[in-house]
Write a protein that holds these residues in place. Structure first.
Motif, PDB file in Angstrom:
ATOM      1  N   SER A  49      35.937  39.561  49.387  1.00 30.63           N
ATOM      2  CA  SER A  49      36.101  39.782  47.950  1.00 30.63           C
ATOM      3  C   SER A  49      36.500  41.225  47.681  1.00 30.63           C
ATOM      4  CB  SER A  49      34.787  39.470  47.237  1.00 30.63           C
ATOM      5  OG  SER A  49      34.379  38.154  47.526  1.00 30.63           O
ATOM      6  N   TYR A  55      44.305  38.006  45.950  1.00 27.94           N
ATOM      7  CA  TYR A  55      45.408  38.650  45.227  1.00 27.94           C
ATOM      8  C   TYR A  55      46.526  39.071  46.179  1.00 27.94           C
ATOM      9  CZ  TYR A  55      41.811  38.748  41.631  1.00 27.94           C
ATOM     10  OH  TYR A  55      40.853  38.377  40.726  1.00 27.94           O
ATOM     11  N   GLY A 253      32.105  45.029  39.404  1.00 28.00           N
ATOM     12  CA  GLY A 253      33.111  44.395  40.263  1.00 28.00           C
ATOM     13  C   GLY A 253      33.434  45.304  41.440  1.00 28.00           C
ATOM     14  N   LEU A 254      33.389  44.761  42.644  1.00 28.40           N
ATOM     15  CA  LEU A 254      33.496  45.597  43.836  1.00 28.40           C
ATOM     16  C   LEU A 254      34.800  46.377  43.934  1.00 28.40           C
ATOM     17  CD1 LEU A 254      31.725  43.226  46.380  1.00 28.40           C
ATOM     18  CD2 LEU A 254      30.791  45.230  45.229  1.00 28.40           C
ATOM     19  N   PRO A 255      35.978  45.762  43.767  1.00 24.01           N
ATOM     20  CA  PRO A 255      37.203  46.554  43.958  1.00 24.01           C
ATOM     21  C   PRO A 255      37.278  47.748  43.008  1.00 24.01           C
ATOM     22  CG  PRO A 255      37.710  44.212  43.931  1.00 24.01           C
ATOM     23  CD  PRO A 255      36.277  44.353  43.499  1.00 24.01           C
ATOM     24  N   ARG A 256      36.937  47.511  41.747  1.00 24.63           N
ATOM     25  CA  ARG A 256      36.994  48.608  40.773  1.00 24.63           C
ATOM     26  C   ARG A 256      36.014  49.728  41.129  1.00 24.63           C
ATOM     27  NH1 ARG A 256      35.796  44.309  37.516  1.00 24.63           N
ATOM     28  NH2 ARG A 256      37.611  43.186  36.722  1.00 24.63           N
ATOM     29  N   ARG A 273      45.540  46.052  42.181  1.00 24.69           N
ATOM     30  CA  ARG A 273      46.660  45.157  41.849  1.00 24.69           C
ATOM     31  C   ARG A 273      46.377  44.471  40.515  1.00 24.69           C
ATOM     32  NH1 ARG A 273      49.573  41.757  46.449  1.00 24.69           N
ATOM     33  NH2 ARG A 273      50.480  43.853  46.670  1.00 24.69           N
ATOM     34  N   ALA A 274      47.349  44.488  39.615  1.00 24.39           N
ATOM     35  CA  ALA A 274      47.185  43.843  38.301  1.00 24.39           C
ATOM     36  C   ALA A 274      46.964  42.353  38.487  1.00 24.39           C
ATOM     37  CB  ALA A 274      48.427  44.091  37.442  1.00 24.39           C
ATOM     38  N   PRO A 275      46.089  41.760  37.676  1.00 25.53           N
ATOM     39  CA  PRO A 275      45.554  42.284  36.419  1.00 25.53           C
ATOM     40  C   PRO A 275      44.363  43.243  36.568  1.00 25.53           C
ATOM     41  CG  PRO A 275      44.751  40.062  36.759  1.00 25.53           C
ATOM     42  CD  PRO A 275      45.713  40.338  37.880  1.00 25.53           C
ATOM     43  N   LEU A 276      43.873  43.504  37.751  1.00 22.94           N
ATOM     44  CA  LEU A 276      42.734  44.421  37.878  1.00 22.94           C
ATOM     45  C   LEU A 276      43.135  45.835  37.460  1.00 22.94           C
ATOM     46  CD1 LEU A 276      41.180  43.197  41.257  1.00 22.94           C
ATOM     47  CD2 LEU A 276      40.419  42.663  38.939  1.00 22.94           C
ATOM     48  N   LEU A 277      42.293  46.476  36.683  1.00 31.21           N
ATOM     49  CA  LEU A 277      42.525  47.839  36.211  1.00 31.21           C
ATOM     50  C   LEU A 277      41.485  48.772  36.822  1.00 31.21           C
ATOM     51  CD1 LEU A 277      43.124  47.213  32.383  1.00 31.21           C
ATOM     52  CD2 LEU A 277      44.843  47.870  34.090  1.00 31.21           C
TER      53      LEU A 277
END
Lengths: 299, 299, 299, 299
Positions: A49, A55, A253-256, A273-277
């Motif tokens: 994740s 993604y 959220g881990l990536p953010r 990577r979008a949509p993640l900001l």
């Protein structure tokens, strides 16, 4: 019989870094991976994740798997995430992971349509028959959208090379129940960060965590105190010390949050990577404070 | 101002049929689509949940979009599902749909990671700026994993070509709330089959349904009674007649149940794509009975 | 057969007012009740959730039941809430209601311990056998803590004098399902205020509401438009007009908001019984605005 | 400062037995209580959920409190449940408990109407001011219908004689969170039976359990292994041994299952109070098997 369980302890989940042109940054990935191995974790897990697996396209996934195995260089085991909505793509990536030298693969059943237990079982069984690597069955309804009961996980564990379970529901009762139905020797791992102490107390073999990017020494110290020394008083102390960070990365959220944390610690990891900001500024400030308090040195 | 709403009434969602070799069966797709148009539905919607959108690769999605537009031949509007986890792929498919002549596109925000409202807004906004077609924002937490509140949907509707909302939470209160916050003229559509009557009573412009594959005349009759004739007594009667089928296809999952239903009605539509399995035999028997009672003629 | 259904239309639920010394204010209760009858509602229901039933002792409950029947004076039917945690106390109050001249009683099964269906069935059956009044089975898991499925409610309706169901889950699908399993003639009533329009469209016989204390004319007008005139366009208009108030009283809790509303409309109703506190000032201000807009005259 | 915490270890919750004429059986209560003290538990708690508190009238509650204190005779502390829907009745029973010699009282805020945090705070504060006994704030949304966050519980703990928290949500994360917000020295107790091991690992002072009626030695052995010896391997073993029983009594409801268990162990405890019914026969058989396996001697 082949019940190979190649993992234990702190299993560090790696972020997939991106370049400013949106492409995966394989060099940075190898740097991050190497540094995590150096920090002492017991295993490396790309394409989970945290690694933003869903993604990435097929070529990117293959490149990350291959680059990770190279960067680790056999120093610790590597478990590659190979999940996909379709059985055919999951099988493809599982074979690829085996070919490039992974020690295990992790599969989370993913939903758009809710799958029946029979569908999930066949999904695992089809992939398991096509490879000889041990497989970790990953249960996380919050991300994958499907929930596997302890009873069903015990059934999955009857497939010869499905040898490990990762539980991320956040309910420690699931782990005790799993021991009840699959036997006391069942190899289960915890994937819910705020449950790390309780899971080790319940007998978890390891803790799958992206916190190893930010506070590897604290995650390792918890393992030492609770598993190796059985010192619950010290274990609680070190756990409470890292708990605010664990809560924060789960909530945001881990990536953010892990991206933001790495940047606070001095490593640029590029955009998501979008949509993640990116993590919003006020939360970055909160993270700076939490990270400073956890590591007990000013940032 | 450009608040183009090209849809109303019964919007028929088409299944994506597969050949026994696992490839998409475009000929069969065109036959099914043509037959649905002939049955009198007011619009055609390929590549929705029923169309197994997330299980198709990019080329398959493009082929289905193109083949559908051709099969419909302009007789009714076509709305193409263009959703993807990443903004870049969503944008790609939205542009493709526009190029091949679709009348609208539908977008459901999809989760692996839960998206923030800001992330969802940018996702829609980025795609909307790249095309001139009207967009339907589709809310269905049960499949997409993300829930958009009426308040947030009202915000999305401020994007010039986001002109329609499809609500599938099953809570008619959401529709009344949407009217409250987005204005009485808001164009909302119902995507929850068992809510069809309540949604029309609440002012829905249309009903997005895969039931149009199996009982098109009943879905159309409901629309006539409740919207055109405002005859609630007759509307309830025709609704209760089709309710067991609506409940059945929702409970069993649309691709499984609609495939089975089409075969019971005499049209082979091939296997589903793994991990999806065909409807189990006892449920096929239940469906035969329900379908027979709904259509009031023996099967 | 004795399937007596004495109720239809707008069933007004009355608040139990208290004096400043904490005692029930029976005079005020009779004033409020009489005024509600004058406003045109079709029935009166004391000792429901709005009437704070569970916070009253046995003597208070008896006094309220008796005073209400007197105040109504036979002009419309009276349905008395007689619920209690134990079967013995429920039975006691049901008999009392019958003795003082109520037309029906309402029973919500209440939980501390979750009851099995068998326990709920016997609870109703025991009370039903001891009285000859028709009984309304009230389903509201949000307050009572127990949920009764449509299938189970259909079973309860087989008890000769359990002739009515009040559904307050907020899911209109439950109502359609109840018609499916209990027959199209089943007498069900809506207890979820924001569902009022949808429930009438689904065939509800009536709407059980405390809103009749504040906006009786609007609740009656909805009934007229949707049931008597089958004019959905006008029904939606009058429903949207009162929806903000309905949402507000549900969200803030009926005793707090209805008390505050009555005071805004000029009637002092005294304190609530602790632990319930009066509506906080900012919410009173919001209520003043909402009430003003609903009734379209300045307050 | 007065932060008196009179409890630790295994806190045994007693059943309230009834005679065949429906009255509370005080003699039997005293026998059961005395036997539980003899078994070695560290404290006795009458009038909790197991004691069917909400189903008793005021006189019965007083009689149970008084009889229990006498039966215990000062050998271990007694904590009396004094909860009621209204603040006035709660206060009454709290004072009564103090007068008859209880060492602490337990209060669960109860809902018919959901209470605001302000209402719950005032409820506790009003009672706390009226007595000098230490109070345990009990959080159990599954029975009481209200959920108190760790943050709110920390606020309650600022009331001088609210010195203990009992957490029964089943989420061990709540306990760690409580330590975070209320300080590492916070005295919290576990009320969720299947969480017993995890809670002690998290630092719980004690375990509130009705299992002490059926398997007192196993509950005490868990406490010894995990708290006194810090032997997690043995603790897990003894916990897994009793887990099936813990799961069973939670799933079936404590009064039903503990009554049935006591009868299987040779002690008649009479009927439950309606609407509660005795445990159905097939479940009694299951309980016999589980109890036999837990105690490792045939029954």
């Amino acid at each position: 019989m082949n019940r190979h369980v190649p993992l234990r302890g702190i299993i560090g989940y790696t972020l997939t870094p991106f370049r400013t042109d949106g492409k995966v940054d394989l060099d940075k990935l190898q740097t991050l991976t190497g540094r995590m191995v150096d920090s002492g974790v017991h295993a490396i897990a790309p394409l989970g994740s945290t690694g933003c697996l869903p993604y990435l396209d097929d070529e990117e996934r293959e490149a990350v798997a291959e680059a990770t195995v190279k960067a680790v260089g056999g120093r610790v085991p590597v478990m590659v995430g190979v999940s996909s909505l379709t059985t055919e793509r999951t099988l493809h990536h599982a074979r690829f992971a085996e070919r490039v030298g992974a020690d295990a693969v992790m599969i989370i059943p993913m939903s758009y349509w809710k799958l029946t237990e029979e569908e999930i079982f066949r999904h695992f069984d089809t992939v398991a028959r096509a490879i000889s690597l041990p497989i970790m069955a990953y249960n996380n309804p919050a991300t994958g959208g499907l929930d596997m009961t302890p009873e069903f996980l015990a059934r999955l564990l009857e497939i010869p090379n499905v040898t490990m379970v990762k539980e991320s529901t956040g309910d420690v009762g699931r782990m005790h129940r799993l021991r009840q139905v699959a036997g006391e020797e069942v190899a289960f791992f915890n994937g819910s960060n705020p449950l790390a102490l309780a899971a080790f107390a319940a007998g978890a073999r390891g803790w799958c965590t992206a916190a190893a990017h930010l506070i590897p020494e604290l995650t390792l110290e918890l393992y030492r105190q609770v598993v190796e020394k059985a010192n619950l008083v010290e274990a609680r102390k070190v756990f409470q010390q890292q708990l605010p960070l664990l809560q924060f990365i789960v909530k945001g959220g881990l990536p953010r949050t892990v991206s933001a944390g790495l940047e606070l610690l001095g490593t640029e990891v590029g955009p998501l990577r979008a949509p993640l900001l990116p993590l919003p500024k006020p939360e970055v400030d909160a993270l700076r404070r939490i990270l400073g308090e956890a590591s007990s040195h000013p940032m």
